[in-house]
Every structure is written in structure tokens, then in C-alpha cells.
Write an enzyme that holds these catalytic residues in place. Structure first.
Site, PDB file in Angstrom:
ATOM      1  N   LYS A 210       0.837  -1.195   0.000  1.00  0.00           N
ATOM      2  CA  LYS A 210       0.000   0.000   0.000  1.00  0.00           C
ATOM      3  C   LYS A 210       0.876   1.251   0.000  1.00  0.00           C
ATOM      4  CE  LYS A 210      -3.592   2.246   2.699  1.00  0.00           C
ATOM      5  NZ  LYS A 210      -4.541   2.175   3.797  1.00  0.00           N
ATOM      6  N   GLU A 216      10.394  -4.782   4.628  1.00  0.00           N
ATOM      7  CA  GLU A 216      10.446  -6.181   4.183  1.00  0.00           C
ATOM      8  C   GLU A 216      10.197  -6.268   2.675  1.00  0.00           C
ATOM      9  OE1 GLU A 216       8.789  -5.019   6.754  1.00  0.00           O
ATOM     10  OE2 GLU A 216       8.878  -6.388   8.460  1.00  0.00           O
ATOM     11  N   GLY A 271      -5.026  -1.944   4.855  1.00  0.00           N
ATOM     12  CA  GLY A 271      -4.221  -3.084   4.395  1.00  0.00           C
ATOM     13  C   GLY A 271      -4.897  -4.418   4.686  1.00  0.00           C
ATOM     14  N   ARG A 272      -5.369  -4.583   5.908  1.00  0.00           N
ATOM     15  CA  ARG A 272      -5.939  -5.890   6.302  1.00  0.00           C
ATOM     16  C   ARG A 272      -7.347  -6.096   5.776  1.00  0.00           C
ATOM     17  NH1 ARG A 272      -4.797  -2.539  10.354  1.00  0.00           N
ATOM     18  NH2 ARG A 272      -6.429  -1.718  11.706  1.00  0.00           N
ATOM     19  N   GLU A 357      -4.946  -6.797  14.660  1.00  0.00           N
ATOM     20  CA  GLU A 357      -4.430  -5.467  14.306  1.00  0.00           C
ATOM     21  C   GLU A 357      -5.570  -4.447  14.389  1.00  0.00           C
ATOM     22  OE1 GLU A 357      -0.805  -4.759  11.463  1.00  0.00           O
ATOM     23  OE2 GLU A 357      -2.577  -4.291  10.284  1.00  0.00           O
ATOM     24  N   HIS A 388      -5.322 -33.422  17.612  1.00  0.00           N
ATOM     25  CA  HIS A 388      -4.196 -34.224  18.091  1.00  0.00           C
ATOM     26  C   HIS A 388      -3.085 -33.333  18.620  1.00  0.00           C
ATOM     27  CE1 HIS A 388      -5.993 -37.895  16.527  1.00  0.00           C
ATOM     28  NE2 HIS A 388      -6.490 -37.076  15.617  1.00  0.00           N
ATOM     29  N   LYS A 508       9.226  -0.673  14.340  1.00  0.00           N
ATOM     30  CA  LYS A 508       9.824  -0.296  13.048  1.00  0.00           C
ATOM     31  C   LYS A 508      10.889   0.777  13.257  1.00  0.00           C
ATOM     32  CE  LYS A 508       5.671  -0.961  10.201  1.00  0.00           C
ATOM     33  NZ  LYS A 508       4.678  -0.310   9.377  1.00  0.00           N
TER      34      LYS A 508
HETATM   35  O1  F6P Z   1       3.105  -2.943   9.812  1.00  0.00           O
HETATM   36  C1  F6P Z   1       1.756  -3.177   9.671  1.00  0.00           C
HETATM   37  C2  F6P Z   1       1.288  -2.841   8.298  1.00  0.00           C
HETATM   38  O2  F6P Z   1       1.206  -1.472   8.153  1.00  0.00           O
HETATM   39  C3  F6P Z   1      -0.042  -3.517   8.012  1.00  0.00           C
HETATM   40  O3  F6P Z   1      -1.102  -2.820   8.513  1.00  0.00           O
HETATM   41  C4  F6P Z   1       0.008  -3.641   6.543  1.00  0.00           C
HETATM   42  O4  F6P Z   1      -0.933  -4.565   6.073  1.00  0.00           O
HETATM   43  C5  F6P Z   1       1.438  -4.073   6.338  1.00  0.00           C
HETATM   44  O5  F6P Z   1       2.157  -3.328   7.294  1.00  0.00           O
HETATM   45  C6  F6P Z   1       2.001  -3.858   4.963  1.00  0.00           C
HETATM   46  O6  F6P Z   1       1.956  -2.535   4.570  1.00  0.00           O
HETATM   47  P1  F6P Z   1       2.162  -2.111   3.052  1.00  0.00           P
HETATM   48  O7  F6P Z   1       1.060  -2.727   2.250  1.00  0.00           O
HETATM   49  O8  F6P Z   1       2.114  -0.619   3.031  1.00  0.00           O
HETATM   50  O9  F6P Z   1       3.502  -2.641   2.607  1.00  0.00           O
END
Ligand code: F6P
Length: 545
Positions: A210, A216, A271-272, A357, A388, A508
Site C-alpha cells: 500500500k 520487508e 491493508g488488512r 491489528e 491431536h 519499526k
Molecule cells: O506494519 C503493519 C502494516 O502497516 C499492516 O497494517 C500492513 O498490512 C502491512 O504493514 C504492509 O503494509 P504495506 O502494504 O504498506 O507494505
């Protein structure tokens, strides 16, 4: 001056529930069923292809009446109306919350700042469809002219969990000669293992973010570009092997992806809550545009049900209220989601982000520290595997763990009598959890007296059963939307903002600082003694092999 809004636990509705809890807490499900032959009918309903039996909850008719009164007092209906009409209910980020617009049919009007967003949504959907068709039919090819056989989605959190979960859930509908993989973790192992057996000439990367700034995702995206160019050499190849999904056009261009190959979404999509947006591109590539539309139709059907059905017959509202009943009155700290379908094995992971979240908050919408519990820890595994592993605790442990059991009448892979065996376990578990096995029953069976305490099951462990006919894209959409709206209703009643996530920021910021200290050893370490010692140890050893 307006009076300060009462906290939910200061309202008369909450007080009535507390009193009611005191009256009800000694009651046994076994007796409640014996007293009311209509109980299963009374506490069950069906909508959008989902049959919900909630009769095995620790409730009587009055409990539900009091819970509905709580929902009314909290203004659940009005808040839902505000969400559906594009008001900026995400107050800390001053944003509308409009995932429902992502599955609204063309012609429906939903405005943000006076602009109807539905035509935009459909414009992007059509662009996705055109692209998906070209890739699936072999018209869009790699730089050397080879057909795309692998799609690798690079994203994390909401830009990974939804598409990943849905591609697994809908594998039965997937294009068999297309492999879809997901890389989320910044641990290089994830990228290396997910791409080890892939040919770059046949691989398409979707960089999904987003913000297009997430550490990452950007790290993995750069590694992907290097991996690709190590084989293809020419930077011009990037435009055939990389597309982006983002709200950040300039970030995408800066990375080197042609904005023509960008599928956009908007800041009013959390995002979620984004799997119906362009973030769902891997799903569409895998199952095709028609099936993707069916999934959206399932989401939309649940949106309509949530918006229109009376509270008393509203699936998300009922599930939300039951959740609050356990968290705030019984003191339950966790909630299990147990799909009896292997295809849904990623559903609990997906719902962890959606729920935790969203509702893992301790400050209300007025900025006050709350004096009641909010979102529980959500967890789960598919059945029968969980039986199990952790079911021992569900049956005989000291914690109350309310659980949702999700199952299907028909298997997508009918194999001998597997499905009947799976479902026999599905029904057996909720029966055992509700009714247990008493000492008298055990004695009647001749069980050795010494073993009676160990073999007794108290029962009275609450469950919801969600039963659908078959796992289709439509049903998956309905299930996910059911949980989205459940989370929304709970957030309204707890008076928290379910749509921000400030809690992920501190880590972060600290990681950024620590990274610079790791890579530049001349920087003095100014942390607490524990962090300093660990960092020193890591610095000294990190490149020893
Ligand atoms: O760190 C949490 C977050 O902001 C989530 O809410 C989001 O889904 C994820 O990181 C990834 O964010 P982006 O789509 O901006 O890379």
C-alpha cells in the site's frame, strides 16, 4: 459543551449484562438444552450460504436480548451506516473505511469527499481482468518470449495474508499450470526457498505494498530484481517481469516499475481489508476473473446482509456480541477459529491480522485508556490436526476458549469416506465440548474410580458452528466478510478505532536505528544493558562463517 461519552462498561446495558452473567454463570449447557427443545432452532440462522448454529453458547434468550440492547446503545447501526456512506470513521488517520466499496456493483454510489468511488473500483478491476487474461492465456510473456508459469507475490501483512490465504483456499479452482508463491519475510530464506526452483524467464513478480515503503517488501523487491537480472541482464526486462500494486504511484516509478504496470488502490482501503482490491491480483491470476467476481459477490452478499438484516438475525452482529460476552464477562482471553477444511489452513493466520491489528487496542476513540477488555488473541489450526495437538486444553484445560468451527457438507476432493470421517469429528468435537462426560456416566460405563477425575469432561465449553454446502469462491467471500463485520461491530461496542495500527510503529523505528548500529560498528550503543549486550554479541559474531 457535549458530555463526555460514557465508556461501554459504565452504561446500564453493561450493568444489566453483568448482573445477568452472575445469574447465568452456574448454568450448564446440558440443562439449557434439556429445558428448551427449541434451543437449536432458536439460536441458529442462515444467510449468504452460511448456516450458523450458536446454540452451544453460554446464553439464554435474555442474554441475547441484553446483548442486542448493548449493540443498540453503542449505535452499531448508525456506525455501520457511517462506514458504508464513506464518512471518515478512521479518525486518527482521517480516512474513510470503504472495503465494502471494493465489492459494490457498478451503479451503486459510494462517495468519498463528494466523489463516487465505485466507477474507479471497476476501472481497476477491468484493468486487472485484462492483465489476468493475458497472463493466463499466454499472451503476456516474459522478456525472452517464454510463457509466465510462476507468479511470486512480494508483500507483507495485508499485502500478503489475504491473497495467500485465498489462493490456498481456492486451490481447487486454480489454473493448474500456474504456480503462485508468496514471499513476505525479510528473512532471506523466504525469498531463496520460494524462488530456488523457478526460472526467472517464466516468473512474474507482483510487488504489493500500500505504502511502497515497507522495509520487508522493498528489500525482497530489490532482491527479486537482482535475481531476475542476474539471468536476463537487460534492465528493460523489468517491465515484463514486475508489476506493482500500490497507492503510491511515485514510489512505484522510483523503483523502476512502469506506472502502466501498476494496479492502484486507495487510502480508504485498510491493508488488512484489502484482499478485494488490486491486492487480490494473485488470486485473480490464479482462479481467473470470473471466479474472482464470484468471490466479490460473496463478500457483497454479506455486506448487504450486515447492512440490512435486523440485529436479531444478523450473522456478524451475533458473532460479535457472543465474542464480547466471553471477553468482557467470562474473562476469555483467546478465541479459536477451527476450519475443518484443509484448504482453509491459512484462514486463522489471515484472521489474526484482521482481528488483532484491528481490535488490539487499549485506548478508546476519545483517547482514554479503556477499563475493559478489547480484542482477544485469535488463533487456530485446521481440524482434525488440532484435535491431536491443542484440543486437550480446549476440553480439560483451565482456560475458557470460545471457538468457531467451520465445515462443509461436500468435499471438493471426495476420496473414499474421508469427508464423512472429517465431518464426524467436526460434529463430535462441538458435542463433546458442550456436554462433556460426567463422573456418573463414567461410573455407569464401569470406569475405574481412580481414573474418574482424569476422564471427566466438564463440558460447557462454548462453540459456534458454521456449516456451508461447499467451499466456493462465493462462500469464501461470505466467510471473510462475516469476520470483517464482526470485527467492526466489536470495535464499535468497545468504542475503539479498528482501522489504525499505531502499535506496529515503535518496533519499526527501533529496528531502523538498530540496523544502522549493526552496519556501522563505530556507532556507540546507547540502549539498555540487555539490548547493548545482545547487539555487541551479534556484532562480534555476525560474519564469522
Ligand atoms: O506494519 C503493519 C502494516 O502497516 C499492516 O497494517 C500492513 O498490512 C502491512 O504493514 C504492509 O503494509 P504495506 O502494504 O504498506 O507494505
Amino acid at each position: 459543551m457535549t458530555a463526555e461519552k460514557k465508556m461501554p462498561n459504565e452504561t446500564k446495558e453493561w450493568t444489566s449484562l453483568r448482573e445477568h452473567y452472575e445469574e447465568l454463570r452456574g448454568r450448564r449447557l446440558k440443562d439449557l438444552f434439556a429445558e428448551d427443545p427449541e434451543r437449536a432452532r432458536r439460536f441458529s440462522l442462515e444467510a449468504c450460504g452460511l448456516y450458523l448454529d450458536y446454540s452451544r453458547n453460554l446464553i439464554v434468550a435474555q442474554t441475547m436480548e441484553l446483548l442486542f440492547a448493548l449493540a443498540r446503545a453503542a449505535g452499531v447501526r448508525e456506525e455501520a451506516r457511517r462506514m458504508f456512506s464513506g464518512e471518515k470513521i478512521n479518525s486518527t488517520e482521517n480516512r474513510a473505511v470503504l472495503h465494502v466499496a471494493l465489492r459494490a456493483p457498478l451503479g451503486e454510489r459510494i462517495e468519498v469527499d463528494g466523489k463516487d468511488v465505485v466507477p474507479e473500483v471497476h476501472r481497476v478491476l477491468e484493468k486487472m481482468e485484462g492483465f489476468a487474461r493475458r497472463v493466463r492465456e499466454g499472451e503476456w510473456r516474459g522478456y525472452t518470449g517464454r510463457r509466465i508459469r510462476n507468479v511470486v507475490n512480494i508483500g507483507i501483512g495485508g499485502s500478503d495474508l489475504g491473497p495467500n490465504m485465498a489462493c490456498e483456499a481456492l486451490r481447487a479452482y486454480g489454473q493448474k499450470d500456474l504456480r503462485v508463491r508468496f514471499v513476505s519475510n525479510v528473512d532471506g530464506t523466504h525469498f531463496v526457498e520460494q524462488t530456488r526452483d523457478l526460472n526467472p524467464e517464466e516468473t512474474l513478480f507482483i510487488i504489493a505494498s500500500k505504502t511502497f515503503t515497507t522495509l520487508e517488501t522493498m528489500t525482497n523487491a530489490h532482491s527479486a530484481r537482482e535475481w531476475c537480472l542476474a539471468r536476463l541482464h537487460d534492465p528493460a526486462a523489468v517491465s515484463r517481469h514486475f508489476v506493482a500494486v500500490s497507492t503510491n504511484r511515485s514510489g512505484v516509478a522510483e523503483f523502476g516499475i512502469d506506472p502502466a504496470n501498476m494496479f492502484e488502490f486507495w487510502d480508504w482501503v485498510g491493508g488488512r481489508y484489502s484482499m478485494c482490491s488490486a491486492i487480490g491480483l494473485p488470486i485473480m491470476l490464479y482462479i481467473g476473473p470470473k471466479r474472482f467476481r464470484e468471490m466479490l459477490a460473496g463478500f457483497h452478499a454479506m455486506d448487504r446482509h450486515f447492512a440490512e438484516a435486523p440485529l436479531e438475525s444478523n450473522l456478524p452482529v451475533i458473532m460479535a456480541l457472543l465474542g464480547i460476552w466471553y471477553v468482557d464477562f467470562f474473562g476469555a482471553q483467546t478465541h479459536a477459529v477451527l476450519p475443518y477444511d484443509q484448504y482453509l489452513y491459512r484462514l486463522p493466520a489471515y484472521l489474526q491480522q484482521a482481528d488483532m491489528e484491528s481490535n488490539g487496542k487499549s485506548v478508546d476513540r476519545e483517547g482514554r485508556r479503556v477499563s475493559y477488555h478489547t480484542g482477544p488473541v485469535l488463533w487456530g489450526e485446521p481440524g482434525t490436526n488440532g484435535q491431536h495437538s491443542f484440543f486437550q486444553l480446549l476440553h480439560q484445560g483451565t482456560h475458557l476458549v470460545p471457538a468457531d468451527f467451520i465445515g462443509f457438507c461436500r468435499s471438493l476432493n471426495p476420496l473414499g469416506d474421508h469427508h464423512d470421517k472429517l465431518m464426524a469429528n467436526f460434529f463430535a468435537q462441538t458435542e463433546a465440548l458442550a456436554f462433556g462426560r460426567s463422573a456418573e456416566e463414567l461410573r455407569g460405563e464401569g470406569v475405574d474410580e481412580k481414573l474418574i477425575p482424569f476422564r471427566t469432561f466438564e463440558g460447557n465449553r462454548p462453540t459456534n458452528t458454521i456449516l456451508a454446502e461447499r467451499l466456493t469462491p462465493e462462500v469464501l467471500g461470505a466467510i471473510v466478510a462475516l469476520y470483517e463485520h464482526k470485527i467492526f461491530v466489536q470495535g464499535v461496542i468497545w468504542n475503539i478505532n479498528s482501522f489504525d495500527q499505531w502499535g506496529v510503529e515503535l518496533g519499526k523505528i527501533l529496528a531502523k536505528k538498530i540496523l544502522s548500529e549493526i552496519t556501522d560498528e563505530s556507532v556507540p550503543l546507547g540502549h539498555d544493558s540487555s539490548t547493548n549486550a545482545l547487539l555487541s554479541r551479534y556484532r562480534a559474531r555476525r560474519r564469522k562463517d
